[in-house]
Scaffold this motif. Structure first.
Motif, mmCIF file in Angstrom:
data_model
loop_
_atom_site.group_PDB
_atom_site.id
_atom_site.type_symbol
_atom_site.label_atom_id
_atom_site.label_comp_id
_atom_site.label_asym_id
_atom_site.label_seq_id
_atom_site.Cartn_x
_atom_site.Cartn_y
_atom_site.Cartn_z
ATOM 1 N N LEU A 11 26.518 -5.974 -4.252
ATOM 2 C CA LEU A 11 25.409 -6.385 -5.116
ATOM 3 C C LEU A 11 24.375 -5.274 -5.250
ATOM 4 O O LEU A 11 23.382 -5.422 -5.944
ATOM 5 C CB LEU A 11 24.729 -7.650 -4.569
ATOM 6 N N GLY A 12 24.599 -4.189 -4.536
ATOM 7 C CA GLY A 12 23.665 -3.079 -4.597
ATOM 8 C C GLY A 12 22.562 -3.150 -3.556
ATOM 9 O O GLY A 12 21.645 -2.330 -3.569
ATOM 10 N N ASP A 13 22.646 -4.121 -2.637
ATOM 11 C CA ASP A 13 21.623 -4.236 -1.593
ATOM 12 C C ASP A 13 21.872 -3.190 -0.502
ATOM 13 O O ASP A 13 22.990 -3.086 0.018
ATOM 14 C CB ASP A 13 21.655 -5.632 -0.966
ATOM 15 N N ALA A 14 20.843 -2.458 -0.164
ATOM 16 C CA ALA A 14 20.976 -1.368 0.808
ATOM 17 C C ALA A 14 21.283 -1.899 2.195
ATOM 18 O O ALA A 14 20.928 -3.034 2.546
ATOM 19 C CB ALA A 14 19.693 -0.555 0.836
ATOM 20 N N LEU A 15 21.946 -1.072 2.994
ATOM 21 C CA LEU A 15 22.247 -1.429 4.377
ATOM 22 C C LEU A 15 20.957 -1.657 5.150
ATOM 23 O O LEU A 15 19.960 -0.995 4.919
ATOM 24 C CB LEU A 15 23.008 -0.293 5.069
#
Lengths: 209, 318
Positions: free
Chosen positions: B67-71
């Motif tokens: 979803l493009g959410d950063a680690l």
């Protein structure tokens, strides 16, 4: 308004949770979920100070320490301060003052309603701690301030229900609360040391100044 | 990646908001470039910061979920855990689990299978190709993380032992060793920790047995040496430090079901519409973020797993 030494000491004591939290925050020592950490810390501070304030009357009776009466007022107001802080952290920092989110949470979480009621019950007690109002209310002041027993019980239920599985701390707090309540009921409330040793009298006098 | 650029500075807002659908529908290349833009330099700690951690530098291949959410930062993933076998405090396990003996370690796989086998942990790592999977982890306490796991589909291990036709559920058990795990002396909970999955859930390609995170072996507080990761369920389903996997015919009773049957069900699928009896599950806080976000159905894995529960009342089967 002149504070007694006992009140000043109590005031400084009550600043500890706030200062400890600010220090932790400054050094980046809050948990990875800092807002939850702040919520928990402020709530625990409120409950603990509330319990300490409830210990004043039994201690006063037991050891003839009249200096604890003015101290109790400082403790009660400090507990109110932390409760308000707790409320603001939850509604403001956590839920961004978003009324939709907050109403949804209140509707779904019974423990939040208990906490809110406890906070609302604290309001009249905090307001009537003003000496003028206290004098005007007379004996009704005492009756009104018995609300503290109800609101403490609510706050404890609130903290118990908010816990996921580990209810040890809420249980210990409840145990302490029950003991403090028992000590208010005769014959336990009548017990006191017959003659106060000199050093205690000195401390009492010192703290009253 | 020296310049700290926030994803919001690069990604146009409209794209950012509709990212979910965008990612599902657009070509891989476009998605990949966006994922790269979501990378933040702070994901990989500086060498100086890591030197004090007494570990080699953690490194993940990817830097964002689909979803493009950063680690989530490595420090938070390894420093903020629920592992009641050690402590009910979130930072406690990091300290108390440090000396957990994770080698030798074996995992006994038995029950309704044709070929029961006890796997040594080294055997597990050698037998199954270890791959990186970036999953969201949603805790039942309404916080979440994005974690780059290393592991392999549980399915591969189950296929090796060959479940019989009677096998309907998989039951997992954590190590029980109160000497090493002081929290197990806590009588509030009926340890050892037990979790379970329906066989089709266990065989789902998203269901992972993880042996590492951030490019290295699992740290003890994260469930070393081998744990389950079921990304569409609340975190407590993803049982840690597994010593026993049994194929069974009856629905296993998990530790949380045993200690709070009204509060914790067998399925424990992430579901914003089904509140926990005491807490809402509609929103969550992503660790490292200051705002709240809406919780996604099945934690954002709805397309992949919703069919497993077709026709089921998820409020009853919570």
């Amino acid at each position: 308004m002149k504070l007694t030494r006992g009140q000043i000491i109590a005031f400084i004591f009550c600043l500890i949770p706030l200062l400890a939290t600010i220090t932790s925050w400054g050094f980046g020592k809050l948990s990875a979920n800092p807002i939850q950490d702040l919520t928990l810390r402020s709530g625990q501070a409120a409950i603990r100070i509330l319990l300490i304030s409830l210990a004043c009357t039994p201690l006063k009776n037991l050891f003839h320490l009249n200096s604890l009466i003015p101290v109790q007022k400082v403790l009660g107001l400090a507990a109110f301060f932390y409760a308000v802080l707790h409320f603001l952290i939850f509604t403001g920092l956590d839920y961004e003052f978003n009324p939709l989110w907050i109403m949804a949470e209140l509707a779904q979480k019974p423990f939040l309603r208990l906490g809110l009621i406890a906070l609302l019950l604290m309001l009249p007690l905090a307001v009537t701690s003003l000496r003028k109002l206290q004098a005007r209310l007379g004996s009704r002041w005492n009756q009104l301030h018995r609300l503290v027993y109800v609101l403490t019980a609510l706050a404890l239920a609130h903290s118990y229900l908010a816990a996921k599985g580990d209810v040890l701390i809420p249980l210990i707090s409840t145990f302490v609360f029950l003991i403090l309540m028992l000590l208010r009921i005769p014959p336990l409330s009548k017990i006191s040391i017959s003659s106060s040793p000199g050093c205690l009298k000195k401390i009492d006098r010192y703290l009253l100044q | 990646m020296g310049v700290p650029i926030k994803p919001s500075e690069i990604t146009p807002e409209a794209v950012y908001i509709s990212r979910r659908r965008f990612f599902r529908d657009t070509a891989r290349l476009a998605a990949a470039s966006l994922i790269l833009s979501a990378c933040r330099p702070k994901n990989t700690p500086s060498p100086a910061a890591d030197a004090s951690a007494a570990y080699p530098a953690p490194a993940a291949t990817g830097c964002a979920d689909e979803l493009g959410d950063a680690l989530t930062d490595y420090q938070d993933v390894t420093g903020y855990t629920n592992y009641y076998e050690f402590s009910t405090d979130k930072s406690g396990p990091t300290r108390l689990a440090a000396n957990l003996t994770t080698s030798p370690w074996s995992v006994a796989v038995s029950g309704l299978v044709d070929q029961p086998h006890t796997f040594d942990i080294d055997e597990i790592k050698a037998l199954f190709d270890q791959e990186e999977r970036i999953y969201r982890m949603r805790c039942v306490e309404a916080w979440s993380m994005v974690i780059p796991w290393i592991g392999f589909p549980l399915k591969k291990l189950l296929e090796l032992v060959k479940p019989t036709s009677d096998a309907k559920f998989v039951r997992f058990e954590t190590l029980y060793d109160p000497e090493q795990m002081p929290g197990q002396k806590n009588s509030f909970f009926p340890f050892p920790y037990v979790e379970g999955l329906r066989l089709d859930e266990a065989m789902h390609s998203l269901t992972l047995l993880a042996t590492g995170l951030y490019g290295r072996d699992l740290s003890p507080q994260n469930g070393a040496p081998v744990r389950l990761v079921v990304p569409w369920k609340y975190g407590f389903k993803s049982i840690k430090s597994i010593v026993k996997i049994d194929l069974v015919s009856e629905m296993p009773v998990s530790l949380w079901m045993a200690s709070g049957p009204n509060e914790y069900g067998f399925y424990a699928n992430v579901n914003p519409n089904v509140p926990h009896p005491r807490w809402s599950q509609a929103t969550e806080r992503r660790i490292g973020e200051s705002g709240r976000r809406d919780t996604l159905m099945f934690n954002g894995y709805e397309d992949e797993v919703a069919s497993l529960y077709a026709g089921m009342d998820l409020a009853v089967n919570f």
